[in-house]
Write an enzyme that holds these catalytic residues in place. Sequence first.
Site, short mmCIF file in Angstrom:
data_model
loop_
_atom_site.label_atom_id
_atom_site.label_comp_id
_atom_site.label_asym_id
_atom_site.label_seq_id
_atom_site.Cartn_x
_atom_site.Cartn_y
_atom_site.Cartn_z
CE1 TYR A 59 -2.90 -3.15 0.51
CE2 TYR A 59 -3.41 -2.43 2.72
CZ TYR A 59 -3.57 -3.33 1.70
OH TYR A 59 -4.39 -4.41 1.88
NE ARG A 250 -17.12 8.18 3.12
CZ ARG A 250 -17.19 9.37 2.52
NH1 ARG A 250 -18.29 10.09 2.61
NH2 ARG A 250 -16.17 9.83 1.82
CG ASN A 254 -17.34 2.78 8.23
OD1 ASN A 254 -18.51 2.94 7.86
ND2 ASN A 254 -16.31 2.95 7.41
N1 LIG Z 1 -5.36 -8.74 1.62
C1 LIG Z 1 -5.85 -8.20 0.52
O1 LIG Z 1 -5.61 -8.66 -0.61
C2 LIG Z 1 -6.77 -7.02 0.67
C3 LIG Z 1 -7.50 -6.58 -0.45
C4 LIG Z 1 -8.37 -5.50 -0.30
C5 LIG Z 1 -8.47 -4.87 0.94
N2 LIG Z 1 -7.70 -5.28 2.01
C6 LIG Z 1 -7.77 -4.58 3.32
O2 LIG Z 1 -9.13 -4.42 3.69
C7 LIG Z 1 -9.42 -3.01 3.84
C8 LIG Z 1 -10.86 -2.73 3.44
O3 LIG Z 1 -11.13 -3.09 2.11
P1 LIG Z 1 -11.27 -2.04 0.90
O4 LIG Z 1 -10.50 -0.82 1.21
O5 LIG Z 1 -10.93 -2.81 -0.33
O6 LIG Z 1 -12.79 -1.75 0.79
P2 LIG Z 1 -14.03 -1.43 1.78
O7 LIG Z 1 -13.56 -1.18 3.16
O8 LIG Z 1 -15.02 -2.48 1.52
O9 LIG Z 1 -14.60 -0.09 1.13
C9 LIG Z 1 -13.85 1.11 1.08
C10 LIG Z 1 -14.62 2.09 0.18
O10 LIG Z 1 -15.91 2.36 0.76
C11 LIG Z 1 -16.02 3.76 1.06
N3 LIG Z 1 -16.68 3.85 2.38
C12 LIG Z 1 -16.12 3.62 3.59
N4 LIG Z 1 -17.03 3.77 4.58
C13 LIG Z 1 -18.18 4.13 3.97
C14 LIG Z 1 -19.47 4.44 4.45
N5 LIG Z 1 -19.74 4.43 5.76
N6 LIG Z 1 -20.43 4.78 3.55
C15 LIG Z 1 -20.16 4.81 2.22
N7 LIG Z 1 -18.96 4.53 1.70
C16 LIG Z 1 -17.95 4.19 2.57
C17 LIG Z 1 -14.61 4.29 1.07
O11 LIG Z 1 -14.58 5.65 0.66
P3 LIG Z 1 -14.02 6.83 1.64
O12 LIG Z 1 -12.60 6.51 1.98
O13 LIG Z 1 -14.15 8.04 0.79
O14 LIG Z 1 -14.92 6.86 2.84
C18 LIG Z 1 -13.93 3.41 0.03
O15 LIG Z 1 -14.18 3.89 -1.27
C19 LIG Z 1 -8.37 -2.36 2.93
O16 LIG Z 1 -8.28 -0.98 3.15
C20 LIG Z 1 -7.16 -3.18 3.27
O17 LIG Z 1 -6.65 -2.77 4.52
C21 LIG Z 1 -6.88 -6.35 1.89
#
Ligand SMILES: NC(=O)c1ccc[n+]([C@@H]2O[C@H](COP(=O)([O-])OP(=O)(O)OC[C@H]3O[C@@H](n4cnc5c(N)ncnc54)[C@H](OP(=O)(O)O)[C@@H]3O)[C@@H](O)[C@H]2O)c1
Length: 286
Positions: A59, A250, A254
């Site tokens: 990241y 947010r 959350n």
């Molecule tokens: N091991 C792996 O391969 C892997 C892959 C993917 C993710 N991850 C980990 O898991 C974490 C979470 O997954 P992710 O980042 O892919 O996706 P996520 O947490 O499912 O979604 C993040 C997205 O949702 C938005 N969001 C957040 N809270 C919200 C709310 N209350 N209402 C509306 N929209 C909201 C965020 O925008 P804003 O920031 O603008 O709020 C962002 O665009 C990652 O950050 C990472 O640490 C690991």
Amino acid sequence: MGPTLTIGHMTSNGELAHTSEVPQFGLGTFLMSKPGECKDAVLTALKLGYKHIDTAMAYENEEEVGEAIAEAIDTGIITRDELFVTTKLRRPHAVGNEEAQQRCKESLVNLGLEYVDLYLVHAPPKDPYHRKPTWLGMEECLKKGMTRAIGVSNYGAHHLDKMRSYATFMPSVNQIEVHPWLQRDGLRAATEAVGATVMAYSPLARGDKVKDEKLQKIAENLSCTPAQAAIKWCLDIGCITVPKSSNAGRIEENLGSLTVDLNTQNEQMRGLDEHYISGWDPTSET
Ligand SMILES: NC(=O)c1ccc[n+]([C@@H]2O[C@H](COP(=O)([O-])OP(=O)(O)OC[C@H]3O[C@@H](n4cnc5c(N)ncnc54)[C@H](OP(=O)(O)O)[C@@H]3O)[C@@H](O)[C@H]2O)c1
């Protein structure tokens, strides 16, 4: 803030070794690319009571995570003991025993920490020949105290099963994409069968599903927000989860998922499953 789970590493005699406590809810930090964005988000989260931060060398924000942690510790917001930090060995770096240990040291330098709480192999090494030596290097990181726990990410049931032939300590965690639209009963059961806990990434399907009409109806019935309902579902099925947000409102919203009671809507949440993969899926690779 919120519940903790005990994680550990299953040994050949079926016991759990090197156990530790992990806050079940935390902050994800993927795609925080603007300078200062990650530091601000992590600091905001820690001030609000988040105790678990998920990052990765891939990241390219371990330094900012480290800066936020240092500031939070210096200003008395949190102590190192209260905090749980997860980071990951990049897939292209998962090529051997020494390499795994060296990259873990580099992550510690980036983060400014003496140890992390959980170190994960980001995805099954592309070349199956590298999987065993990489894991033996992860075990060295555990034994040397560079990390309190080790685990994997994006491992399918067949990858986990194969580990039984070479691991002294089975993974404590398998971090995989799990959310109401990708419930993965089979892979969750396979993860638990090796003594590991599921860590659900992308609990909001990367934000793709927050406007889902069925979810909005469920949230309306629960008097919570759609995101809160999705996150709480991941927690209620026993996963650790780390929703990402860079927005202070947010990040707070959350956290509010912890007090949501899904009881009247469990069946409706179950009905959202549609095998929707929002990111990548190395779990199905050979
Ligand atoms: N091991 C792996 O391969 C892997 C892959 C993917 C993710 N991850 C980990 O898991 C974490 C979470 O997954 P992710 O980042 O892919 O996706 P996520 O947490 O499912 O979604 C993040 C997205 O949702 C938005 N969001 C957040 N809270 C919200 C709310 N209350 N209402 C509306 N929209 C909201 C965020 O925008 P804003 O920031 O603008 O709020 C962002 O665009 C990652 O950050 C990472 O640490 C690991």
